[in-house]
Structure formats: structure tokens, C-alpha cells
Motif scaffolding. Sequence first.
Motif, short mmCIF file in Angstrom:
data_model
loop_
_atom_site.label_atom_id
_atom_site.label_comp_id
_atom_site.label_asym_id
_atom_site.label_seq_id
_atom_site.Cartn_x
_atom_site.Cartn_y
_atom_site.Cartn_z
N UNK A 408 0.81 -1.22 0.00
CA UNK A 408 0.00 0.00 0.00
C UNK A 408 0.84 1.27 0.00
N UNK A 409 2.03 1.19 -0.61
CA UNK A 409 2.83 2.41 -0.82
C UNK A 409 2.43 2.95 -2.18
N UNK A 410 1.33 3.71 -2.20
CA UNK A 410 0.75 4.13 -3.48
C UNK A 410 0.40 5.60 -3.51
N UNK A 411 1.03 6.44 -2.68
CA UNK A 411 0.72 7.86 -2.68
C UNK A 411 0.94 8.46 -4.06
N UNK A 412 0.12 9.43 -4.40
CA UNK A 412 0.22 10.07 -5.71
C UNK A 412 1.46 10.95 -5.78
#
Length: 414
Positions: A408-412
Motif C-alpha cells: 500500500x505504498x501508493x501515494x500520488x
Amino acid sequence: EDEDYEEEEEDPVYGRVEDGYYQYTDVKDFPYYPEEFEGNGRPARMCGDPGVSNKGCIYPEMFIMSDFVVAGINLASWRVLHPKFELFEDFNIGPLITGNEGWKDLLRIRNKLERPSLTWYVDKVARKRWLKEKRYPQPEVYYIKYKHELSSTGKKEDEVVAIADNLPTEHGFCAKPTHMSMTMGNWLVDLDPNNQEEVKFTKFARKLTSDEPYNPNECADALAEGLQRKAASIESWALKQVEPGLVVEELWSSHEDRSLPPHEFCLFVVWGRVYVGVWNEVSSDRYLDGFIYRDGTAAPGCPFYGELPEWIPWKEMVDIAESLGANKDMFRVDMFVGVPRYSSQEDTNELRIAVSESEIHPTTIFCNPFIADEMARLWVSGYKTGNYQVVPNTEVPASYMEYLANRNVTSESK
């Protein structure tokens, strides 16, 4: 007619200098170039033309100068079209640049970039696996694991057992957590295969001593404790996303004294080109030797000032740094220069280079502010001159991006 005048052999192209000279009334009609001579013109031997061999041929780019500085301005740069620098999109901060940024401003921008792919460049587990695949020189890796690979429970006590079971016992090693910087949590242990009575070690990247007894269980416990810690607050967003891990690798030494860690060089690459390198040395403490420019000259106002010693393989380090720093606006590559601790004494003078790590948010301490100021100016200049194009990052493995997505390392991007 002058009696002393000697008839010259007629040049097949130019003819006699005075022949027909008065027939020209305008500069544009004068045959300044060989091919313009009427009747016996001789076209230039252009490379690639039919019937023209490569030997002695010419092409326009041979005559374009890259450096012709007058009053501080490089006149040779005018109207020269250079291929655009291809900048990986995740490194691009062009929209955030005003032109007034200093070194700290630029690092603050880089520090806060929430771009998952940048995590790969500071993830020591992923990078060391990739460096080995790409055949970059690095210390031999004995054991390398992410925290989730050490045990199925995630408990510290189980991680201590896994680490203790995999620490070398027949020779020394360097062990360190992979989600920290500034040598935090490092253990250097010298178990000399020829003299295991005296074990030297240090819990920092400093001189190894036997002032206190070495306990492998204490080492394993300390390394496991490091896995429970988070990256320091000052670190970049990218490093804070790195899963804690551990690497146990070959112990390297100074070629001058094998009780000392190797010399370390941290090279700053700006727009794909080395600007300066930091030379660090270790004795009872870690200290700065100096800053070295790309051409091997020393930066003024630093401890080291003079000719770079011949034993330092500077050009080879520059080549490695620029290879790893390609397609990036600013990047730091750290390397050791020394020898493996247990190589034969006959190899003492056979210095080797080993890539240690890379950094996108360096916390280097400069010996004066002007070195950093100039690096910031060059960094900004690449954006303000605009001779770059943003391209997709083809370096970060797709499998690593999938791994980040599963965590869940999905920052924009910002």
C-alpha cells in the motif's frame, strides 16, 4: 616585370593569387571555399559521400567547439542544438522550481516527494540485489532479507534467532539495517580466520578494536532491535516507505591499515554529470578529507587541498557514478575504495572499488556553503535552461512496484 619573380606552379584549385582577383566586385561572389572555384572546384571530402573513404573525410560536427569563453560567457554555446537530457519522470521537479532555490530549498522539495518509485533508490535490499544483477562492483553479500522474510511471526525474538543463525562465524562481516542512513545501527566485526582469539569490532563505522568482548548474541539482538525502529524524522518520504531489512556483507578495509574501514567517496551527480565528490576517512572517529571536483582538483577551503593521490581511482569512480546517475537531476552515489579484509597481503596495493549505496536526499555536511550553493545553481539551471524532456522511468523493476503496491505504498506523485 620584376626580374626576381619566380613562376609558381599553378595550384589546381586556387590558381595564381592575382589571377582574376579584380573581377570580383562583391564579397558574396568571391570563392572562399574550394568547391566555389569555377571550372576546377574541389568539393570537400564529406564522410558518407559516394566514393569518399573514412580516412581523412570530414563532417560538420568536427568543427563545432564546445568551449570558447570570453568575459565569462561561453560563446560556443550559441545556436548549438544539443540532444535533450532525458529525465526520469519521478525525479522531475520542474513545475516546483522558481529559479530562486538554494540547496536547502531543493532538498526540502526532494524530501517531501511522495513518489513510490523513488523508494527503490534508497532500499538497500532491492538495490544490492539489482547491483549484483547488473554486475556493479560491491562487497560480497552473505545474507540479505526484508523484515517479513526473517520470520513468519514478525516478533523480535524470532528475528534475533534468524539473524544469529546467519551471522558468519569463520570470518568477519559488516551488518547493517537497510532502512537507515548515517551508518546508524552498523556493526563491523573482524573475525580473522588466522587469529580468532582476538575479535575486533565496532558498533559504528569507525576503527575496529578489542576493547570489549564481542558477543554474537548481543550483535544479533542489536540488529533485530534496529528492525523495530523507523527511519529518522529528517529522512525523505521515500526512505520512510522502505521496509526494514538487514544486509550482512563482506568486511572491507583500508589498504593502509586493515583495522580501519575503507576510504569512502560520495559523488554528487547533477544532470547526469559528476559535480563534486566527498572524501571521508575513518580512524578512531569519522572525518572529512575534502571535496574533489570532477576533474580531480580539490575544492578550496576544505581540509584536503592539493593533488589527488595517484592511488585513488578517480576516473573509474566518476564513470560508475555517472552510469548510476543517468536520467536524474541530482543523485549521490557512495563508494568504498580499499581491499576486502581477508584478501592476501600481497594484494594490499590492488585497490578495488565497491558501490555502497545511493541517495536521493543527501544529508552531507559541507566544509563551506559555496560548494552547496554552486551545486544548487547547477541543479536549478538544468530546469531553467529547459533542454530536457521527461521520460518514463525504465530503471525501477516492475516487480518492485508490485511489491510496493502490495504494501500500500501508493501515494500520488506531487
